[in-house]
Structures are given as structure tokens and as C-alpha cells.
Motif scaffolding. Sequence first.
Motif, PDB file in Angstrom:
ATOM      1  N   ILE A 295       0.842  -1.198   0.000  1.00 52.17           N
ATOM      2  CA  ILE A 295       0.000   0.000   0.000  1.00 52.17           C
ATOM      3  C   ILE A 295       0.877   1.248   0.000  1.00 52.17           C
ATOM      4  CG2 ILE A 295      -1.922   1.172   1.179  1.00 52.17           C
ATOM      5  CD1 ILE A 295      -1.708  -1.793   2.854  1.00 52.17           C
ATOM      6  N   PRO A 296       1.023   1.899  -1.153  1.00 51.17           N
ATOM      7  CA  PRO A 296       1.742   3.176  -1.144  1.00 51.17           C
ATOM      8  C   PRO A 296       0.844   4.236  -0.512  1.00 51.17           C
ATOM      9  CG  PRO A 296       1.585   2.250  -3.391  1.00 51.17           C
ATOM     10  CD  PRO A 296       0.601   1.522  -2.522  1.00 51.17           C
ATOM     11  N   LYS A 334      -2.667  -2.018  -3.291  1.00 56.60           N
ATOM     12  CA  LYS A 334      -3.872  -1.309  -2.827  1.00 56.60           C
ATOM     13  C   LYS A 334      -3.817   0.180  -3.166  1.00 56.60           C
ATOM     14  CE  LYS A 334      -5.509  -2.652   1.242  1.00 56.60           C
ATOM     15  NZ  LYS A 334      -5.682  -2.788   2.714  1.00 56.60           N
ATOM     16  N   ALA A 335      -4.899   0.673  -3.758  1.00 54.69           N
ATOM     17  CA  ALA A 335      -5.071   2.115  -3.967  1.00 54.69           C
ATOM     18  C   ALA A 335      -5.960   2.588  -2.805  1.00 54.69           C
ATOM     19  CB  ALA A 335      -5.728   2.377  -5.310  1.00 54.69           C
ATOM     20  N   TYR A 336      -5.337   3.104  -1.773  1.00 51.12           N
ATOM     21  CA  TYR A 336      -6.040   3.459  -0.534  1.00 51.12           C
ATOM     22  C   TYR A 336      -6.774   4.781  -0.765  1.00 51.12           C
ATOM     23  CZ  TYR A 336      -6.419   4.193   4.579  1.00 51.12           C
ATOM     24  OH  TYR A 336      -6.861   4.384   5.865  1.00 51.12           O
ATOM     25  N   GLY A 352      -2.429  -0.606 -12.444  1.00 47.08           N
ATOM     26  CA  GLY A 352      -1.667  -1.552 -11.630  1.00 47.08           C
ATOM     27  C   GLY A 352      -2.294  -1.955 -10.308  1.00 47.08           C
ATOM     28  N   ALA A 353      -3.198  -1.134  -9.774  1.00 46.88           N
ATOM     29  CA  ALA A 353      -3.799  -1.481  -8.476  1.00 46.88           C
ATOM     30  C   ALA A 353      -5.004  -2.397  -8.686  1.00 46.88           C
ATOM     31  CB  ALA A 353      -4.230  -0.220  -7.745  1.00 46.88           C
ATOM     32  N   ASP A 354      -5.280  -3.236  -7.688  1.00 47.05           N
ATOM     33  CA  ASP A 354      -6.421  -4.150  -7.811  1.00 47.05           C
ATOM     34  C   ASP A 354      -7.274  -4.148  -6.547  1.00 47.05           C
ATOM     35  OD1 ASP A 354      -3.949  -5.706  -6.792  1.00 47.05           O
ATOM     36  OD2 ASP A 354      -5.633  -6.964  -6.183  1.00 47.05           O
TER      37      ASP A 354
END
Length: 407
Positions: A295-296, A334-336, A352-354
Motif C-alpha cells: 500500500i503506497p 492497494k489504492a487506498y 496496476g492497483a487491484d
Amino acid sequence: MQGAELFHEVNFNSHTSKGNGGLKNSLRFEAPWLILKSMELETLLKAQKNVSLRRIGEKVLEGKRLSPEDALTLFNSNELAYIGALAEYVNRQKNGMFAYFVVNRQINPTNICVYQCNFCAFGVLKSDPRAYEMSLEEILEKVEETYQQGGREVHIVGGVPPHWKVEDYVGLVREIKSRFPQMVVKAWTAIEIHHMAKISKRSYEDILKELKDAGLDAIPGGGAEIFSERARKIIAPYKANAEEYLEVHRTAHKLGIPSNATMLYGHVETYEERVEHMLRLRELQDETGGFQVFIPLAYWPEGTRLGGKRTSSVDDLKTIAISRLFLDNFPHIKAYWITLGEKIAQIALNMGADDLDGTIEEERIVHSAGTTSPYKQSKEKLINLIRSAGKIPVERDTFYNIVAIYP
Ligand code: V47
């Protein structure tokens, strides 16, 4: 592409140790999107005039691991669409058209914190008028509310108060688990676990075993910030360092406790330091395989001692995409939406995030630092965000077991 590759198998749940109800471990789909994507990618590569970027694209198409130098080249490039397309190709190979969310609740039991990190606007000293501590009853009421709404996960993360003992952390997990055995408890970051070990002079293994016996199911990724010693001295000089963070996760994985990993970016770190951070996570994942998702976390500066600026949307998307490309052994990115905002998180699902994390209900850490995202999302809103990103919404549990698919 050969006929055999017309089908694509999506695997989920790397951790089913609790046997908590995944429908299946994998699904087989017809996969025209994969053929399309690889054809698109070949065209994209042919059109790419920059030799280094083309070479990286060829590596991606051949399924080769990217080097730290490759990741740095991508960070230094402005070709967001190209990087995003490469990352999306990799994501579709791993996750097909699925994009995940969880019905969950974040609980931040206290903001009292001895560590006083400079990037954090949430943690305060005990004497501060803003200091709060939730009672056990209050916490259990929140868990019950989420449980009644069909929630699958409680994510507990907060400050580290000077007066809390190991029993306080363990006791909270035990209380929640004994009253709501079906609820997955994802609690206490490596920072809190290191702190418990330090104050009780016990090993990480000992503490983690006790937490696991009390009902701890998984460890969240918080506290990683940035591993670089140089940057950490500026943003978080007092709490557990990189080696300690990684050792806690290594120990958890050995004990069969899955965990997540984060990276706080957009403050004082360099691109080299971001790559070094991800490299250390990739190496540990090679060793243990215990990380579920990366998670960035985009830095929000408001009210922090560190100050600074918000990250740009291009930086957010590039960081998501490069993490998908570089962390080839992480099943999920993760795209938070709390740090990215709904709109960037939605675009990230095509770069790229899922995974979007979840409904969350209540978040205080990043809201203290000025995020303009709402405090919670309805399940319907998350489903719509995913659908209108062109993906198939999949409700999951903490371990990526499928709860429901919303085609
Ligand atoms: O460790 C603190 C970050 C983290 C700021 O594991 C900030 O699934 C931005 O780790 N700007 C806690 N970020 C939250 C976290 C997390 C969130 C969602 C899912 C998962 C998971 C983990 O929040 C902290 C820190 O890195 N944070 N202050 C700030 N000013």
C-alpha cells in the motif's frame, strides 16, 4: 499467444489458515483481455522511442524481474501512460479483471503517542487537550455495528500511549475475538509490536504468539514509512527502525500470521529511497511469502511538524504503477482511497492497483493531516467506483477470500 492462454486463472487467498469461509481458491476465466493487453503492449513497445523504457517494457512482456535501476528509470520518466499500461498488463495477469474491496472498519483507539513522528498530525502527548482514548465498550460497540452490517474485518491502528501495557493490546484483541469470533482482527502495526517487546523485554516471537493465541489474524502494514535511515531520522526519529519493522513482519510470517506492507511517500525521501524501500520488501517477500498487499501511502502535510506539499496525481499514479511492476512477488497493490481520493484511486485501478481497501467507516490518522476524502464509503459506492473503472467488483475478506462477486 497460444490457445491455452485464452484462459486465465485468478488465485486468491494466500492464507486460509483460519478456514474462514473463502468460496474457492481460484477461478478460471476466458481471458480475451489478456490477449488484447499483450497485443496492445507490443504496439506500445514498438512506438516507444526511449531505449531504456522500451527495454523495461520488453522485460515486462517477457515476465522478467525489474532491477532497482529499472524502477529508478521509471520514477525519473514522465511517461505515465506507458508506465501505467505496463503495470496494468502485470496486474491483469495476476488478478484478471477483478478489483477488490472489503466491508471493514478502521478503529483508532487512541491518539496518545510517545513517538511523535514529524509527518503525523494524529499522535499527541497525553497532556494535549486533543488527546483521546476510547473505552473498551466504545470499541466493542463499533465492532458490533460493523458486524451487524456484514463487516468482515476490523483494522486497529493508533498511537502508542506511555501507560499501555502488553495486556492492554492483547486484551483488546481477545475481547473482540471472543465476542465476535467471525470478525477478522487485523491489528497493531510492527511499531506497536516492537514497542510491546521493548517495554516487556520479550521477543517479537513471544509477543506475536500471545497475540495470535488471543485471536490476532493479521498485521496491518502501517509504520513502515520510509526505510532509509537518512529520511527516517527526519520524519520518524524515535520509533522502530527499518530492520525492526522487517524483523517483526518476518517473525509474523514464520508464525503463519499474514501481513501487509506500506510506504509513506511524498515528504523528504528521494526516488532512490523509494526504490530501496520496495527492494527490501521484495527481498523479505522472496524469503517468507507472507505479505498480501503493498500500500503506497501518499503524504498529507496539514498540521504536521514536517509540513511540505501534497503529492501530485501523476506521482501518486506513477508510484502505484511502479510498485506493481517492481514488487512482482506481491499478489496485490492497494489504492487506498483515503490518501489518494476516490478519483485517483479509481484511475489507479487501471494502472496496476487491484484493491481499494474498504468501507472503513471512520478514519482519523490521515484526516488529522487534512485529507479531503470522506470518512467512510458505502459498499454500493465502492462497487460503483470499481464498475465504472471497467473492473469486476469483488468483495473479499482480509485474506483475499472471495465473499461475493458483483458482475
Ligand atoms: O503508518 C500517518 C500513515 C499509516 C500520515 O495494512 C499518514 O491494509 C499520510 O498503515 N499522511 C497508518 N499518511 C495507516 C496504514 C494502513 C492504511 C490502510 C490499510 C492498511 C493495511 C494500512 O498512516 C501510518 C502512516 O504511514 N500516515 N500520517 C500523513 N500525514
